[in-house]
Design an enzyme around this catalytic site. Structure first.
Site, PDB file in Angstrom:
ATOM      1  N   TYR A  52      26.251  -4.507 -28.688  1.00 19.33           N
ATOM      2  CA  TYR A  52      25.940  -3.098 -28.464  1.00 19.33           C
ATOM      3  C   TYR A  52      27.197  -2.290 -28.135  1.00 19.33           C
ATOM      4  O   TYR A  52      27.207  -1.070 -28.285  1.00 19.33           O
ATOM      5  CB  TYR A  52      24.957  -2.915 -27.303  1.00 19.33           C
ATOM      6  CG  TYR A  52      23.595  -3.515 -27.480  1.00 19.33           C
ATOM      7  CD1 TYR A  52      23.160  -4.057 -28.688  1.00 19.33           C
ATOM      8  CD2 TYR A  52      22.710  -3.544 -26.397  1.00 19.33           C
ATOM      9  CE1 TYR A  52      21.907  -4.622 -28.809  1.00 19.33           C
ATOM     10  CE2 TYR A  52      21.446  -4.098 -26.528  1.00 19.33           C
ATOM     11  CZ  TYR A  52      21.052  -4.644 -27.726  1.00 19.33           C
ATOM     12  OH  TYR A  52      19.802  -5.197 -27.835  1.00 19.33           O
ATOM     13  N   HIS A 107      21.462 -14.001 -29.264  1.00 20.13           N
ATOM     14  CA  HIS A 107      20.876 -12.779 -29.806  1.00 20.13           C
ATOM     15  C   HIS A 107      19.867 -13.044 -30.913  1.00 20.13           C
ATOM     16  O   HIS A 107      18.893 -12.312 -31.072  1.00 20.13           O
ATOM     17  CB  HIS A 107      21.989 -11.874 -30.338  1.00 20.13           C
ATOM     18  CG  HIS A 107      21.671 -10.424 -30.260  1.00 20.13           C
ATOM     19  ND1 HIS A 107      22.557  -9.482 -29.805  1.00 20.13           N
ATOM     20  CD2 HIS A 107      20.556  -9.731 -30.569  1.00 20.13           C
ATOM     21  CE1 HIS A 107      22.005  -8.277 -29.836  1.00 20.13           C
ATOM     22  NE2 HIS A 107      20.786  -8.404 -30.308  1.00 20.13           N
TER      23      HIS A 107
END
Length: 274
Positions: A52, A107
């Site tokens: 991110y 992830h």
């Protein structure tokens, strides 16, 4: 179950307490301000990820809040690959600058069995009650991926973070996680603001609550830990205003009936990756 409050949490297999309600900061327009507002309004969990690019802003907001570090549950994520995992862990620790990370998760399982197993093995080296990663988990893992870890004799993930909302309830994964003591974090709990469903609108009017509040309350009553994302302080506050009402059994059943399985997914959902 005791009445839910913004301080309510679930006990993880590690013994840690993970708050039910957390703030998601994926594609956040202003991560620092969002985290500042969330912590001000009682949130005690924040979910970020190395990819991110906003771990530092999360760490800065946590440190500036004045709230004791041990009272805030921070989750971040490693992308993939055992050879990169050590560097990724160290980089996340540096970016956040909080001393430790409460939960660090893979992830996605999109890169094949060999990479999944190697990455998970590498993460286990950093995990423990007094180590840099207090708990480790996975994201976007289907039953097949979770079974691979079990069959390899590796530790069971503490958490599986998956897309979850009334339109995509991922029941096989949820059932597996419940059977194996894996807590569930729910991303996209607000269905990216797709609030036009007639049943959702009907329930919203019945309870005099916003569709977002209904969705967050549904998630928590189902035993999930939702991660509603917003960059606007007023919406962040509103999304947490869910503790002065309870959805009835009949209302929960009405929302449960919206499940469309995989067809209801609204985001990248690689639970069937080979």
């Amino acid at each position: 179950m005791a009445p839910l409050t913004i301080s309510s949490s679930m006990k993880l297999s590690t013994g840690q307490e993970m708050p039910f309600l957390g703030l998601g900061v994926y594609r956040s327009d202003d991560t620092y301000t969002a985290c500042e507002a969330a912590l001000k309004y009682g949130y005690r969990a924040i979910d970020t990820a190395q990819i991110y690019g906003n771990e530092k802003q999360v760490g800065d907001a946590v440190k500036a809040s004045g709230i004791p570090r041990e009272n805030i549950f921070v989750t971040s994520k490693v992308w993939y690959g055992a050879e990169k995992t050590t560097n990724s862990v160290q980089q996340s620790l540096k970016n956040l600058d909080l001393g430790y990370i409460d939960l660090y998760i893979i992830h996605s399982g999109s890169w094949g069995k060999d990479v999944r197993l190697k990455t998970w093995k590498a993460l286990t080296e950093f995990a423990g009650p007094d180590k840099a990663l207090r708990a480790i988990g996975v994201s976007n893992f289907g039953v097949k991926h979770l079974e691979e870890l079990r069959e390899a004799g590796l530790p069971t993930p503490t958490v599986n973070q998956i897309e979850l909302h009334p339109f995509d309830q991922q029941k096989p994964i949820v059932d597996y996680c419940k059977q194996h003591g894996i807590a569930i974090q729910a991303f996209c709990p607000l269905v990216r603001g797709a609030f036009d469903d007639p049943t959702l609108q009907e329930v919203s009017k019945e309870y005099n609550k916003t569709p977002a509040q209904i969705l967050v309350r549904w998630s928590i009553q189902r035993g999930f830990a939702p991660l509603p994302k917003s960059s606007h302080p007023d919406r962040i506050k509103s999304n947490a205003d869910i503790y002065n009402f309870e959805l009835s059994d009949s209302t929960m059943a009405k929302l449960d009936a919206l499940d469309r399985g995989d067809a209801g997914a609204i985001d990248w959902n690689p639970i069937y990756a080979e």
